[in-house]
Design a protein around this motif. Structure first.
Motif: not given
Length: 110
Positions: A4-5, A9
């Motif tokens: 996932t994003t 990150w």
């Protein structure tokens, strides 16, 4: 599995933090004005050549001297690397020259 994003990150942040930590660790462990221990000085002298020695062994480990090309590209690459290093004392240039000779011989000649 796709990340996932937020996972991307977090991964980027952890890798960046690890990189920054390893870059600053010598300055933290050995601040200016503090004497560097003799063992660390010894490692600084011997690890470079040891790593390049391991690299040579790793690169030549699968060379078959009884195959039709008789290891000629490998021997030429190592020879050029050694000759260029002896004449220039520049390891990066020597490695690039030896790699280029090896790749040319493997791709064009053999």
């Amino acid at each position: 599995m796709i990340m996932t994003t937020s996972q991307m990150w977090i991964t980027i942040a952890v890798v960046a933090a690890g990189t920054v930590f390893t870059r600053f660790l010598p300055y933290i462990a050995f601040p200016e004005g503090r004497k560097i221990p003799p063992f660390v000085q010894y490692l600084g002298k011997v690890l470079g050549p040891a790593v390049f020695g391991l690299l040579v062994v790793y690169c030549l480990r699968n060379s078959d001297l009884l195959a039709p090309r008789f290891g000629i590209p490998e021997i030429a690459g190592v020879g050029v690397t050694g000759a260029v290093f002896v004449t220039t004392k520049q390891m990066m240039i020597a490695m690039a020259a030896g790699t280029a000779v090896y790749m040319i011989l493997v791709q064009a000649v053999f």
